[in-house]
Design an enzyme around this catalytic site. Structure first.
Site, short mmCIF file in Angstrom:
data_model
loop_
_atom_site.label_atom_id
_atom_site.label_comp_id
_atom_site.label_asym_id
_atom_site.label_seq_id
_atom_site.Cartn_x
_atom_site.Cartn_y
_atom_site.Cartn_z
N SER A 245 -43.67 -29.15 -63.89
CA SER A 245 -45.03 -29.70 -63.77
C SER A 245 -45.72 -29.34 -62.45
CB SER A 245 -45.01 -31.22 -63.93
OG SER A 245 -44.87 -31.54 -65.27
N LYS A 302 -41.29 -43.28 -69.78
CA LYS A 302 -42.42 -43.13 -70.70
C LYS A 302 -42.79 -44.43 -71.42
CE LYS A 302 -42.37 -38.19 -71.71
NZ LYS A 302 -42.37 -37.19 -72.77
N ASP A 347 -48.44 -35.84 -75.31
CA ASP A 347 -47.42 -35.16 -76.12
C ASP A 347 -47.88 -35.08 -77.58
OD1 ASP A 347 -45.57 -34.68 -74.12
OD2 ASP A 347 -44.50 -36.59 -74.43
N ALA A 375 -40.04 -37.78 -78.85
CA ALA A 375 -40.76 -36.60 -79.30
C ALA A 375 -41.00 -36.67 -80.80
CB ALA A 375 -39.97 -35.33 -78.94
N THR A 401 -34.95 -44.55 -90.06
CA THR A 401 -35.50 -45.63 -90.89
C THR A 401 -36.34 -46.57 -90.03
OG1 THR A 401 -33.45 -45.50 -92.14
CG2 THR A 401 -34.86 -47.40 -92.59
P1 NAP Z 1 -34.83 -38.97 -77.09
O1 NAP Z 1 -35.86 -40.03 -77.24
O2 NAP Z 1 -33.65 -39.20 -76.22
O3 NAP Z 1 -34.30 -38.58 -78.57
C1 NAP Z 1 -33.23 -37.70 -78.72
C2 NAP Z 1 -33.11 -37.31 -80.19
O4 NAP Z 1 -32.14 -36.26 -80.26
C3 NAP Z 1 -32.61 -38.44 -81.09
O5 NAP Z 1 -33.17 -38.28 -82.35
C4 NAP Z 1 -31.09 -38.16 -81.12
O6 NAP Z 1 -30.48 -38.63 -82.28
C5 NAP Z 1 -31.10 -36.66 -81.16
N1 NAP Z 1 -29.83 -36.11 -80.69
C6 NAP Z 1 -29.33 -36.16 -79.44
N2 NAP Z 1 -28.15 -35.53 -79.40
C7 NAP Z 1 -27.90 -35.07 -80.65
C8 NAP Z 1 -26.83 -34.34 -81.23
N3 NAP Z 1 -25.78 -33.93 -80.51
N4 NAP Z 1 -26.91 -34.02 -82.53
C9 NAP Z 1 -27.97 -34.41 -83.28
N5 NAP Z 1 -29.01 -35.12 -82.78
C10 NAP Z 1 -28.98 -35.45 -81.48
O7 NAP Z 1 -35.48 -37.62 -76.55
P2 NAP Z 1 -37.01 -37.14 -76.73
O8 NAP Z 1 -37.81 -37.64 -75.57
O9 NAP Z 1 -37.45 -37.43 -78.09
O10 NAP Z 1 -36.85 -35.57 -76.51
C11 NAP Z 1 -36.30 -34.76 -77.53
C12 NAP Z 1 -36.53 -33.32 -77.15
O11 NAP Z 1 -37.91 -33.06 -77.11
C13 NAP Z 1 -35.98 -32.97 -75.77
O12 NAP Z 1 -35.25 -31.77 -75.83
C14 NAP Z 1 -37.22 -32.76 -74.92
O13 NAP Z 1 -37.03 -31.76 -73.94
C15 NAP Z 1 -38.21 -32.30 -75.96
N6 NAP Z 1 -39.59 -32.56 -75.51
C16 NAP Z 1 -40.37 -31.49 -75.30
C17 NAP Z 1 -41.68 -31.66 -74.90
C18 NAP Z 1 -42.52 -30.44 -74.66
O14 NAP Z 1 -43.55 -30.57 -74.01
N7 NAP Z 1 -42.16 -29.30 -75.22
C19 NAP Z 1 -42.20 -32.94 -74.69
C20 NAP Z 1 -41.36 -34.04 -74.95
C21 NAP Z 1 -40.05 -33.84 -75.34
P3 NAP Z 1 -29.83 -40.09 -82.37
O15 NAP Z 1 -30.97 -41.02 -82.75
O16 NAP Z 1 -28.82 -39.94 -83.45
O17 NAP Z 1 -29.24 -40.39 -81.03
#
Ligand code: NAP
Length: 518
Positions: A245, A302, A347, A375, A401
Site C-alpha cells: 500500500s 477490518k 474490496d 474476501a 452456510t
Molecule cells: P479469511 O477471512 O481468513 O478467510 C480465509 C478463507 O480461506 C476461508 O474460507 C477458509 O476456509 C479458507 N482456507 C484457509 N485455508 C484453507 C485451506 N488450507 N484449504 C481450503 N480453504 C482454506 O481471509 P480473507 O480476508 O477472506 O482473504 C482470503 C484471500 O483473499 C487472501 O489470500 C487475501 O490475500 C485475499 N484478498 C485479496 C484482496 C485483493 O485486493 N486482491 C483483498 C482482500 C483479500 P475455512 O472457513 O474452512 O477456514
C-alpha cells in the site's frame, strides 16, 4: 531550513568510511554521521589521525559522534579523550556538528568554528520518566546548537509526543523514535521542521532499530516533498511490513501532484487489537498538526473498524454496513476541530471493477465463490447485488452456510463437490489457498478438472501473481483475472476517496506487478 537526510556510518576503516560516504552522497544524502565509537582508541594516535583524514576527505559535511556504551554505542572510556579529539578536529571545515550525550558533555563547546554542538539523549528501552525535565536542562545548556532525542517507541502513539516536542522547540531539534513503531517520527521529520533524520545505506547498516533506508526515505516516502502541510495517510494492520500500500499510494500521490504521504503503521493483533485500533486512530485523527487524512485498514482490523465507526457515529458506506467489514478510512478535515470520518469497503466494488469487460453481470451469470471469509463475503455480496446468481462453497461447509444466511437469501451455499458440477460462468477463489506463505501455497482450492468446460477464473490471491489455480485454469483454456486486478482497484478506489482525483490505474498496475516480480 529544510530537514536534512543524514546517513550514519560506523567507522571501521578509513577506506570503508570514505567509500560509504561517497555512496551516501551519490544516493542523495545531505550529510553523514561518522560514528567513531567502535574505532577511536584514546591512547593510540593513529586512530585519531585516521579520523582526521576521514573528516578531511569526506565528500559531505559530517557529524562526529563517539557514542557512549551507556547510550547504545561502543565507546566504554571516559569523555575527556573524546573531547580532546573534538578539540583537535575543531579547525577542520568538514565537521558540521559534534554530537555529545548530555550526560557526558562537561561544558564542552565548539568555540571559534562554524561547527555546532548536538546535545543528545538516547533511551533504548523506552522513554525516560523525566524526559521533559532533562529536555529543559538540555535547552538551557550554554553552547547547544541542536538537541537530539532518541527514545524507544512502544506504540505508534509514542511518535506523536516526540514530533510535538520538535515542532514546539525554540532550538533546532530532532526527535527520533527507535524501534519498529518509530517510522513515523523519522519520515515525518520535515512536517514538524526537525533538523534532520537518519537513514541507512542498507538495512544491515542501520545504526538504530527502525531506521529506514535512504532509498526508502527519498523515493518510497518522498521525504523531500514532505512539508508542514502534507497530509498523512497510513496502512494499518498486523503484520504490515510487506504491505504494498505505501508504495502504490505514494506513487499515486506523486503522479497526481497531491501533497500526501502514506506510511505503514503496525497496530498489533490479538485480544487487545480493537482497543489499540481505537486508541491509535482517535489519537491520530485528533492530533493537532498531523493532518491525518485517511488509512487503508487491513487484517486483523477490518471488522473492528466497522464496530468503531458505529460507536463513534462515523458514516459507513453500503458495503461496509452490509458486510460488517471495511478497508478504508477517509477523514475530511474541512473543519479541523471536528473532522468528518467515513468508513468504506473498497474490496467489494474492486471485485466488480476487476471483472469489468470480462463478464456481463446484468445477464445473471452463475458464479461460484470459493471461500467463506472476508474476501468471499465481499465478492458474494457485490456480485449478488449486481445481478449474478451466486453459489458459495467452502472447506468448512458450515461457514458457507452461515455466510449465505447472513446475506439473507441472495446467495446459496453448496459443497465444493457440488459446485464443480454446476454450469458456472465464473469461479472466484476467495480463500487463502495458493498464497505464498499461506496455509496451502501449492494447492488448488477446488477440483477444476471436474468442470467439463472452461469458466472465467478470478483470483483474489496476488502473491504470487500466477497462483497454482491460475496456471491450471490457463492450461485448461480458461480466461483468467489475477489478484493484482482486485488489489489495484481497491487501492484506486481508496485513492479516489482520499484525493478526489482520478488515480492512474495503469501506472498502479505496473508498479504492483514490478514490485511483486522483484
Ligand atoms: P479469511 O477471512 O481468513 O478467510 C480465509 C478463507 O480461506 C476461508 O474460507 C477458509 O476456509 C479458507 N482456507 C484457509 N485455508 C484453507 C485451506 N488450507 N484449504 C481450503 N480453504 C482454506 O481471509 P480473507 O480476508 O477472506 O482473504 C482470503 C484471500 O483473499 C487472501 O489470500 C487475501 O490475500 C485475499 N484478498 C485479496 C484482496 C485483493 O485486493 N486482491 C483483498 C482482500 C483479500 P475455512 O472457513 O474452512 O477456514
Amino acid at each position: 531550513m529544510p530537514t536534512l537526510a543524514c546517513v550514519p556510518i560506523l567507522v571501521r576503516s578509513h577506506t570503508d568510511a570514505i567509500a560509504q560516504a561517497r555512496t551516501a552522497r551519490d544516493a542523495g544524502a545531505d550529510l553523514v554521521e561518522f560514528r567513531i565509537d567502535g574505532f577511536f582508541r584514546p591512547n593510540d594516535d593513529t586512530s585519531a589521525d585516521e579520523i582526521e583524514s576521514i573528516v578531511r576527505e569526506s565528500p559531505l559535511p559530517c557529524i562526529i559522534t563517539c557514542r557512549a556504551a551507556a547510550e547504545g554505542g561502543f565507546y566504554e572510556g571516559e569523555p575527556d579523550p573524546v573531547l580532546a579529539l573534538f578539540d583537535h578536529l575543531l579547525p577542520l571545515p568538514g565537521v558540521a556538528h559534534f554530537d555529545i550525550e548530555a550526560s557526558r558533555h562537561k561544558g564542552w563547546a565548539p568555540v571559534g568554528t562554524t561547527a555546532s554542538l548536538i546535545l543528545s539523549l538516547h533511551d533504548h528501552r523506552g522513554r525516560p520518566a523525566d524526559l521533559n525535565r532533562r529536555l529543559l536542562k538540555m535547552r538551557a545548556t550554554p553552547g547547544v546548537g541542536v538537541i537530539k532525542l532518541a527514545t524507544t517507541a512502544r506504540s505508534v502513539r509514542d511518535n506523536l509526543e516526540l514530533l510535538d516536542l520538535v515542532r514546539d522547540s525554540d532550538h533546532p531539534m530532532m526527535a527520533l523514535a527507535m524501534g519498529e513503531h518509530g517510522l513515523m517520527s523519522r519520515v515525518l521529520a520535515p512536517k514538524f521542521n526537525a533538523f534532520l533524520t537518519f537513514a541507512s545505506l542498507r538495512p544491515e547498516t542501520a545504526t538504530a532499530p527502525g531506521q529506514p533506508t535512504l532509498h526508502d526515505l527519498l523515493h518510497l516516502y518522498r521525504f523531500r516533498a514532505i512539508t508542514p502541510v502534507t497530509r498523512v495517510y497510513a496502512v494499518v494492520g498486523d503484520p504490515i511490513s510487506h504491505s504494498l500500500s505505501p508504495l502504490v499510494h505514494n506513487v499515486v500521490f506523486e503522479a497526481l501532484g497531491y501533497d500526501g504521504v502514506d506510511l505503514p503503521l503496525r497496530i498489533p493483533g490479538g485480544d487487545e487489537a480493537p482497543e489499540s485500533l481505537k486508541a491509535t486512530l482517535l489519537e491520530l485523527i485528533h492530533h493537532p498538526g498531523l493532518d491525518f487524512s485517511g488509512a487503508s485498514i487491513t487484517l486483523p482490523h477490518k471488522r473492528a473498524i466497522v464496530r468503531l465507526a458505529r460507536e463513534q457515529g462515523w458514516s459507513l458506506d453500503d458495503a461496509s454496513a452490509a458486510l460488517g467489514a471495511a478497508n478504508t478510512l477517509v477523514i475530511d478535515r474541512g473543519h479541523p476541530r471536528t473532522p468528518a470520518v467515513r468508513v468504506l469497503n473498497t474490496d467489494a466494488p474492486a471485485i466488480l471493477r476487476a471483472l469489468e469487460g470480462s463478464i456481463d453481470l446484468t445477464r445473471s451469470p452463475l458464479v461460484g465463490v470459493v471461500g467463506a471469509g472476508g474476501a468471499a463475503r465481499a465478492a458474494a455480496w457485490a456480485l449478488a447485488r449486481s445481478g449474478a446468481r451466486v453459489l458459495i462453497a467452502n472447506r468448512t461447509p458450515e461457514h458457507a452456510t452461515a455466510l449465505a444466511a447472513d446475506l439473507s437469501g441472495q446467495v446459496r451455499a453448496i459443497t465444493l463437490a457440488e459446485l464443480v458440477r454446476e454450469p458456472l460462468d465464473l469461479v472466484i477463489n476467495a480463500t487463502s489457498v495458493g498464497m505464498k506463505g499461506g496455509p496451502a501455497p501449492e494447492a488448488i482450492p477446488l477440483d477444476l478438472h471436474a468442470i467439463p468446460f472452461a469458466p472465467l477464473v478470478m483470483e483474489t490471491v496476488y502473491t504470487p501473481i500466477e497462483t497454482p489455480l491460475l496456471a491450471l485454469a490457463r492450461s485448461r483454456g480458461c480466461r483468467t483475472i489475477d489478484g493484482v486486478a482486485m488489489f489495484v482497484e481497491q487501492a484506486a478506489l481508496q485513492s479516489e476517496a482520499w484525493t478526489g482525483l482520478t488515480p492512474p490505474r495503469a501506472l498502479m498496475n505496473r508498479v504492483v506487478r514490478e514490485a511483486l516480480a522483484g
